[in-house]
Design a protein around this motif. Structure first.
Motif, PDB file in Angstrom:
ATOM      1  N   GLN A  80       0.792  -1.099  -0.132  1.00  0.00           N
ATOM      2  CA  GLN A  80      -0.005   0.319   0.078  1.00  0.00           C
ATOM      3  C   GLN A  80       0.962   1.129  -0.107  1.00  0.00           C
ATOM      4  N   LEU A  81       2.027   1.166   0.644  1.00  0.00           N
ATOM      5  CA  LEU A  81       2.888   2.586   0.837  1.00  0.00           C
ATOM      6  C   LEU A  81       3.499   2.811  -0.630  1.00  0.00           C
ATOM      7  N   ALA A  82       3.939   1.505  -1.391  1.00  0.00           N
ATOM      8  CA  ALA A  82       4.384   1.705  -2.646  1.00  0.00           C
ATOM      9  C   ALA A  82       3.092   2.154  -3.604  1.00  0.00           C
ATOM     10  N   TYR A  83       2.130   1.692  -3.436  1.00  0.00           N
ATOM     11  CA  TYR A  83       1.059   2.115  -4.207  1.00  0.00           C
ATOM     12  C   TYR A  83       0.749   3.786  -4.163  1.00  0.00           C
ATOM     13  N   ASP A  84       0.617   4.203  -2.694  1.00  0.00           N
ATOM     14  CA  ASP A  84       0.716   5.498  -2.575  1.00  0.00           C
ATOM     15  C   ASP A  84       1.467   6.462  -3.078  1.00  0.00           C
ATOM     16  N   SER A  85       2.745   5.939  -3.244  1.00  0.00           N
ATOM     17  CA  SER A  85       3.783   6.821  -3.437  1.00  0.00           C
ATOM     18  C   SER A  85       3.785   6.619  -5.014  1.00  0.00           C
ATOM     19  N   MET A  86       3.490   5.592  -5.689  1.00  0.00           N
ATOM     20  CA  MET A  86       3.293   5.777  -7.242  1.00  0.00           C
ATOM     21  C   MET A  86       2.375   6.379  -7.555  1.00  0.00           C
ATOM     22  N   ARG A  87       1.292   6.583  -6.853  1.00  0.00           N
ATOM     23  CA  ARG A  87       0.011   7.323  -7.272  1.00  0.00           C
ATOM     24  C   ARG A  87       0.190   8.826  -7.225  1.00  0.00           C
ATOM     25  N   ASP A  88       1.332   9.217  -6.379  1.00  0.00           N
ATOM     26  CA  ASP A  88       1.269  10.630  -6.456  1.00  0.00           C
ATOM     27  C   ASP A  88       2.277  11.068  -7.773  1.00  0.00           C
ATOM     28  N   LEU A  89       2.775  10.021  -8.268  1.00  0.00           N
ATOM     29  CA  LEU A  89       3.459  10.378  -9.616  1.00  0.00           C
ATOM     30  C   LEU A  89       2.685  10.241 -10.690  1.00  0.00           C
ATOM     31  N   ALA A  90       1.127   9.778 -10.538  1.00  0.00           N
ATOM     32  CA  ALA A  90       0.651   9.752 -11.686  1.00  0.00           C
ATOM     33  C   ALA A  90      -0.120  10.944 -12.086  1.00  0.00           C
ATOM     34  N   LEU A  91      -0.752  11.077 -13.478  1.00  0.00           N
ATOM     35  CA  LEU A  91      -1.596  12.167 -13.770  1.00  0.00           C
ATOM     36  C   LEU A  91      -3.066  12.149 -13.180  1.00  0.00           C
ATOM     37  N   SER A  92      -3.547  13.424 -12.742  1.00  0.00           N
ATOM     38  CA  SER A  92      -4.737  13.727 -12.102  1.00  0.00           C
ATOM     39  C   SER A  92      -5.795  12.718 -12.987  1.00  0.00           C
ATOM     40  N   PRO A  93      -6.987  12.447 -12.520  1.00  0.00           N
ATOM     41  CA  PRO A  93      -8.046  11.909 -13.216  1.00  0.00           C
ATOM     42  C   PRO A  93      -8.430  12.758 -14.243  1.00  0.00           C
ATOM     43  N   ALA A  94      -8.387  14.087 -14.155  1.00  0.00           N
ATOM     44  CA  ALA A  94      -8.667  14.860 -15.551  1.00  0.00           C
ATOM     45  C   ALA A  94      -7.587  14.858 -16.525  1.00  0.00           C
ATOM     46  N   GLU A  95      -6.518  14.886 -16.130  1.00  0.00           N
ATOM     47  CA  GLU A  95      -5.339  14.860 -17.117  1.00  0.00           C
ATOM     48  C   GLU A  95      -5.434  13.478 -17.733  1.00  0.00           C
ATOM     49  N   SER A  96      -5.822  12.423 -16.919  1.00  0.00           N
ATOM     50  CA  SER A  96      -5.563  11.071 -17.516  1.00  0.00           C
ATOM     51  C   SER A  96      -6.740  10.751 -18.493  1.00  0.00           C
ATOM     52  N   ARG A  97      -7.961  11.513 -18.405  1.00  0.00           N
ATOM     53  CA  ARG A  97      -9.117  11.575 -19.223  1.00  0.00           C
ATOM     54  C   ARG A  97      -8.708  12.032 -20.492  1.00  0.00           C
ATOM     55  N   THR A  98      -7.941  13.208 -20.222  1.00  0.00           N
ATOM     56  CA  THR A  98      -7.636  13.882 -21.626  1.00  0.00           C
ATOM     57  C   THR A  98      -6.540  13.327 -22.381  1.00  0.00           C
ATOM     58  N   LEU A  99      -5.602  12.513 -21.601  1.00  0.00           N
ATOM     59  CA  LEU A  99      -4.797  11.794 -22.452  1.00  0.00           C
ATOM     60  C   LEU A  99      -5.421  10.720 -23.296  1.00  0.00           C
ATOM     61  N   ILE A 100      -6.259   9.966 -22.679  1.00  0.00           N
ATOM     62  CA  ILE A 100      -7.235   8.823 -23.253  1.00  0.00           C
ATOM     63  C   ILE A 100      -7.992   9.445 -24.287  1.00  0.00           C
ATOM     64  N   GLY A 101      -8.443  10.444 -24.221  1.00  0.00           N
ATOM     65  CA  GLY A 101      -9.297  11.180 -25.285  1.00  0.00           C
ATOM     66  C   GLY A 101      -8.161  11.499 -26.611  1.00  0.00           C
ATOM     67  N   GLU A 102      -7.140  12.109 -26.201  1.00  0.00           N
ATOM     68  CA  GLU A 102      -6.201  12.387 -27.411  1.00  0.00           C
ATOM     69  C   GLU A 102      -5.965  11.073 -28.038  1.00  0.00           C
ATOM     70  N   MET A 103      -5.604   9.803 -27.266  1.00  0.00           N
ATOM     71  CA  MET A 103      -5.220   8.794 -28.042  1.00  0.00           C
ATOM     72  C   MET A 103      -6.496   8.018 -28.693  1.00  0.00           C
TER      73      MET A 103
END
Length: 280
Positions: free
Chosen positions: A247-270
């Motif tokens: 869980q600690l590894a997951y939380d640290s990795m989540r901090d590196l991920a795009l936000s939900p809004a940014e992720s949706r934009t990326l998938i839309g572009e793809m």
């Protein structure tokens, strides 16, 4: 001549045999679980779960046990056989499936493919077929995977957070139509109130879950288990300290991920850039 070893009536099932040998060695040494824990530096509950067969433990603890009991490579060998036992993997997966249905929240990290709870039929069919599954067996496995997605539907559906490594979005099926359908489905799922979808870009750098697919399932009593998986095997992790480390590894990795809004934009572009099937 050395004394002959007495033939035991212990189990021939690798995981159970490992647990039995571990318990027998501790008993013969006259140690309690607490004493063993104090001498080796692990929680007594961890050893209790190893002796009950609930968990196998990691290689470090097994090597330490071999050294402690004076049984060079015995427990390590039994541990390796237990981990390689495909029957036990199937049993663990059945247990995981039961816990998934009962979970009050789920959160996942997917390394190389779209998570099963978010797959479309076309994507799932091509992915499962890569294992050599064909015909009726293929259809049954696809339908079984799609049926799992029902737990995300309805007013009482549990919250589900999925973080997809960018590689999962760059490894596409051969069918352009199946890929466009999959991207569109991800866009639709990301709008649901109970679904949070994020993307971890390749440039985010190294993190604690590199190469590890993991799903966390939280039960109504607040306790969580984890299921880790690669292309060849999966393991249900229930030992509290091991789950907390993941869980600690997951939380640290989540901090590196795009936000939900940014992720949706990326998938839309793809989706906009995805090739169309020439036959359509």
């Amino acid at each position: 001549m050395p004394a002959r070893r007495v033939i035991t009536q212990r189990s021939q099932e690798p995981r159970r045999r490992f647990a039995e040998e571990l318990r027998a060695l501790r008993t013969e040494k006259g140690e309690s679980l607490r004493q063993l824990a104090e001498r080796l530096g692990w929680d007594s509950s961890h050893f209790a779960k190893m002796e009950s067969g609930e968990t196998l433990g990691g290689p470090e603890v097994v090597e330490a046990l071999d050294q402690h009991f004076g049984t060079p490579r015995l427990l390590v060998t039994l541990w390796e056989l237990a981990r390689a036992d495909t029957t036990q993997f199937k049993e663990q997966y059945r247990r995981y499936m039961q816990l998934e249905v009962e979970a009050v929240s789920l959160w996942q990290f997917a390394v190389s493919v779209v998570p099963g709870l978010l797959q479309t039929e076309g994507y799932a069919r091509e992915l499962i077929a890569t294992s050599g599954t064909k015909g009726e067996a293929l259809t049954q496995q696809v339908q079984a995977r799609l049926s799992r997605q029902e737990l995300l539907n309805g007013g009482d559906a549990p919250p589900f957070r999925a973080i997809l490594a960018e590689g999962a979005l760059r490894t596409t099926p051969r069918s352009d139509e199946a890929w466009r359908e999959q991207l569109g489905h991800l866009m639709e799922m990301s709008t649901r109130q109970n679904v949070t979808l994020q993307v971890l870009l390749q440039g985010a750098g190294l993190h604690g879950l590199v190469g590890t697919d993991v799903m966390f399932l939280r039960a109504s009593n607040g306790l969580a288990v984890a299921y880790t998986e690669n292309a060849h095997r999966g393991e249900l992790v229930q030992e509290i300290s091991s789950v907390e480390q993941l869980q600690l590894a997951y939380d640290s990795m989540r901090d590196l991920a795009l936000s939900p809004a940014e992720s949706r934009t990326l998938i839309g572009e793809m989706l906009e850039e995805a090739p169309c099937d020439p036959s359509t």
